[in-house]
Design a protein around this motif. Structure first.
Motif, PDB file in Angstrom:
ATOM      1  N   ASP A 189       0.759  -1.171  -0.099  1.00 40.82           N
ATOM      2  CA  ASP A 189      -0.128   0.039   0.025  1.00 40.82           C
ATOM      3  C   ASP A 189       0.840   1.134   0.017  1.00 40.82           C
ATOM      4  N   GLU A 190       2.214   1.243  -0.148  1.00 45.80           N
ATOM      5  CA  GLU A 190       2.978   2.116  -0.282  1.00 45.80           C
ATOM      6  C   GLU A 190       3.476   2.807  -1.524  1.00 45.80           C
ATOM      7  N   LEU A 191       3.832   4.035  -1.631  1.00 50.27           N
ATOM      8  CA  LEU A 191       4.288   4.411  -2.908  1.00 50.27           C
ATOM      9  C   LEU A 191       5.816   4.887  -2.661  1.00 50.27           C
ATOM     10  N   LEU A 192       6.749   4.495  -3.539  1.00 48.27           N
ATOM     11  CA  LEU A 192       8.061   5.027  -3.303  1.00 48.27           C
ATOM     12  C   LEU A 192       8.707   5.321  -4.740  1.00 48.27           C
ATOM     13  N   ILE A 193       9.947   6.130  -4.624  1.00 53.09           N
ATOM     14  CA  ILE A 193      10.649   6.416  -5.694  1.00 53.09           C
ATOM     15  C   ILE A 193      12.131   5.860  -5.409  1.00 53.09           C
ATOM     16  N   LYS A 194      12.549   5.085  -6.157  1.00 53.16           N
ATOM     17  CA  LYS A 194      13.837   4.331  -6.155  1.00 53.16           C
ATOM     18  C   LYS A 194      14.577   4.466  -7.101  1.00 53.16           C
ATOM     19  N   ARG A 195      15.789   4.026  -7.056  1.00 55.74           N
ATOM     20  CA  ARG A 195      16.876   4.041  -8.262  1.00 55.74           C
ATOM     21  C   ARG A 195      16.820   2.400  -8.479  1.00 55.74           C
ATOM     22  N   ILE A 196      16.804   1.913  -9.803  1.00 53.42           N
ATOM     23  CA  ILE A 196      16.704   0.822 -10.070  1.00 53.42           C
ATOM     24  C   ILE A 196      18.193  -0.080 -10.073  1.00 53.42           C
ATOM     25  N   GLU A 197      18.198  -1.309  -9.678  1.00 50.94           N
ATOM     26  CA  GLU A 197      19.201  -1.975 -10.170  1.00 50.94           C
ATOM     27  C   GLU A 197      18.642  -3.495 -10.499  1.00 50.94           C
ATOM     28  N   ARG A 198      19.193  -3.935 -11.522  1.00 46.46           N
ATOM     29  CA  ARG A 198      18.564  -5.260 -12.051  1.00 46.46           C
ATOM     30  C   ARG A 198      19.790  -6.132 -11.858  1.00 46.46           C
ATOM     31  N   LYS A 199      19.550  -7.294 -11.433  1.00 49.13           N
ATOM     32  CA  LYS A 199      20.438  -8.374 -11.303  1.00 49.13           C
ATOM     33  C   LYS A 199      19.712  -9.986 -11.587  1.00 49.13           C
ATOM     34  N   PRO A 200      20.319 -10.900 -12.143  1.00 49.57           N
ATOM     35  CA  PRO A 200      19.779 -11.914 -12.374  1.00 49.57           C
ATOM     36  C   PRO A 200      18.622 -12.542 -11.550  1.00 49.57           C
ATOM     37  N   GLY A 201      17.432 -12.671 -11.676  1.00 51.54           N
ATOM     38  CA  GLY A 201      16.520 -13.144 -10.799  1.00 51.54           C
ATOM     39  C   GLY A 201      16.022 -12.012  -9.723  1.00 51.54           C
ATOM     40  N   VAL A 202      16.570 -10.888  -9.704  1.00 52.77           N
ATOM     41  CA  VAL A 202      16.121  -9.999  -8.745  1.00 52.77           C
ATOM     42  C   VAL A 202      16.109  -8.574  -9.147  1.00 52.77           C
ATOM     43  N   LEU A 203      15.120  -7.992  -8.667  1.00 59.21           N
ATOM     44  CA  LEU A 203      15.064  -6.327  -8.976  1.00 59.21           C
ATOM     45  C   LEU A 203      15.264  -5.610  -7.491  1.00 59.21           C
ATOM     46  N   ILE A 204      16.174  -4.832  -7.724  1.00 58.43           N
ATOM     47  CA  ILE A 204      16.583  -3.887  -6.454  1.00 58.43           C
ATOM     48  C   ILE A 204      16.136  -2.654  -6.534  1.00 58.43           C
ATOM     49  N   PHE A 205      15.549  -2.159  -5.401  1.00 58.13           N
ATOM     50  CA  PHE A 205      15.327  -0.742  -5.320  1.00 58.13           C
ATOM     51  C   PHE A 205      16.260  -0.196  -4.526  1.00 58.13           C
ATOM     52  N   LYS A 206      16.898   0.885  -4.885  1.00 56.98           N
ATOM     53  CA  LYS A 206      18.032   1.426  -4.002  1.00 56.98           C
ATOM     54  C   LYS A 206      17.664   2.800  -3.738  1.00 56.98           C
ATOM     55  N   SER A 207      18.065   3.345  -2.258  1.00 57.00           N
ATOM     56  CA  SER A 207      17.871   4.731  -2.046  1.00 57.00           C
ATOM     57  C   SER A 207      19.392   5.247  -2.436  1.00 57.00           C
ATOM     58  N   ASP A 208      19.451   6.655  -2.932  1.00 58.42           N
ATOM     59  CA  ASP A 208      20.645   7.454  -2.856  1.00 58.42           C
ATOM     60  C   ASP A 208      21.161   7.844  -1.573  1.00 58.42           C
ATOM     61  N   ASN A 209      20.408   7.743  -0.658  1.00 62.24           N
ATOM     62  CA  ASN A 209      20.952   7.897   0.714  1.00 62.24           C
ATOM     63  C   ASN A 209      21.415   6.848   1.368  1.00 62.24           C
ATOM     64  N   PRO A 210      22.764   6.788   1.728  1.00 65.82           N
ATOM     65  CA  PRO A 210      23.061   5.383   2.064  1.00 65.82           C
ATOM     66  C   PRO A 210      22.710   4.885   3.406  1.00 65.82           C
ATOM     67  N   SER A 211      22.092   5.824   4.376  1.00 62.74           N
ATOM     68  CA  SER A 211      21.489   5.439   5.712  1.00 62.74           C
ATOM     69  C   SER A 211      20.305   4.335   5.320  1.00 62.74           C
ATOM     70  N   PRO A 256      12.495 -10.712  -5.771  1.00 63.61           N
ATOM     71  CA  PRO A 256      12.625 -11.402  -6.671  1.00 63.61           C
ATOM     72  C   PRO A 256      11.784 -11.283  -7.913  1.00 63.61           C
ATOM     73  N   LEU A 257      12.361 -11.451  -9.193  1.00 59.03           N
ATOM     74  CA  LEU A 257      11.619 -11.220 -10.444  1.00 59.03           C
ATOM     75  C   LEU A 257      10.281 -11.989 -10.639  1.00 59.03           C
ATOM     76  N   ASN A 258      10.241 -13.178  -9.937  1.00 55.06           N
ATOM     77  CA  ASN A 258       9.123 -13.994  -9.966  1.00 55.06           C
ATOM     78  C   ASN A 258       7.937 -13.826  -9.120  1.00 55.06           C
ATOM     79  N   ASP A 259       8.286 -12.764  -8.320  1.00 60.69           N
ATOM     80  CA  ASP A 259       7.110 -12.253  -7.251  1.00 60.69           C
ATOM     81  C   ASP A 259       6.840 -11.147  -7.350  1.00 60.69           C
ATOM     82  N   HIS A 260       5.799 -10.970  -8.172  1.00 56.61           N
ATOM     83  CA  HIS A 260       5.070  -9.568  -8.605  1.00 56.61           C
ATOM     84  C   HIS A 260       3.919  -9.179  -8.055  1.00 56.61           C
ATOM     85  N   THR A 261       3.702  -9.979  -7.019  1.00 56.95           N
ATOM     86  CA  THR A 261       2.163  -9.935  -6.522  1.00 56.95           C
ATOM     87  C   THR A 261       2.042  -8.689  -5.615  1.00 56.95           C
TER      88      THR A 261
END
Length: 218
Positions: A169-191, A198-203
């Motif tokens: 139920d949340e909205l985010l804005i994140k930087r994308i990183e794609r790796k085999p089998g996984v989609l990573i949402f990264k923050s520019d703030n290292p904190s 997982p790419l097979n879990d889009h529910t």
């Protein structure tokens, strides 16, 4: 973004067009069918219930009622054919743990020069504006920035791009990183820790759109 149309002006224009169609012989039921809402919705609007229009309904009204955002700015000096009008919604994109302000109500329209938007080609027809909240994307995006997002379904996320996403139920804005089998949402703030999906879990994931541009008050 020089010219702005408030929500009340937008609704007044829609109601006026519905009233005109009624005088010309088109029933409220026929208008409702044209827009894609139930007849009681039109009746409530005509009785003064100006509940917030969702972005989807707002866009359907413009199309079905043959309205153009330029109509909201009649009488102004500039040649408004040189402008496109982008809806801004009440939902906020979380730059933190996430924003629960997920409603898609239209707050108003903002005017951009068409030649400025042309740099995004056909995607400019799918643009929407959000405000950002939080500090997880600092210093790239700061709390209170306004983000221009394309919701075009012709795009897929690439590593390094900024995307608006919905997680549960949340909205985010994140930087994308794609790796085999996984989609990573990264923050520019290292904190803030990355979110791995997982790419097979889009529910519980919604890719809302790619961020293209931002505005900031200094």
């Amino acid at each position: 973004m020089r010219y702005f149309a408030e929500y009340s002006n937008i609704v007044d224009l829609i109601i006026h067009r519905i009233e005109t169609l009624k005088r010309e012989g088109q029933s409220y039921a026929a208008t409702a069918k044209l827009i894609g809402v139930k007849p009681p919705t039109i009746t409530r609007w005509m009785k003064g219930d100006r509940s917030k229009l969702s972005l989807d309904i707002f866009l359907k009204c413009l199309d079905a009622l043959d309205l153009h955002p330029h109509d909201l700015f009649s009488g102004m000096t500039p040649n408004l054919q040189e402008y496109d009008f982008i809806p801004k919604v009440a939902a906020k994109l979380g730059c933190g743990s996430g924003s629960l302000q997920v409603e898609k109500n239209v707050k108003g329209l903002y005017a951009f020069r068409s030649d400025f938007l042309d740099m995004w080609g056909s995607h400019k027809n799918k643009l929407v504006m959000f405000d950002a909240t939080g500090d997880s994307m600092s210093p790239t995006i700061e709390d209170g920035d306004t983000i221009l997002v394309t919701t075009s379904d012709e795009l897929s996320p690439r590593t390094g791009e900024l995307w608006a996403v919905g997680i549960d139920d949340e909205l985010l804005i994140k930087r994308i990183e794609r790796k085999p089998g996984v989609l990573i949402f990264k923050s520019d703030n290292p904190s803030y820790s990355p979110i791995e999906i997982p790419l097979n879990d889009h529910t519980n994931i919604r890719l809302i759109g790619k961020a293209l541009w931002l505005a900031r008050t200094l």
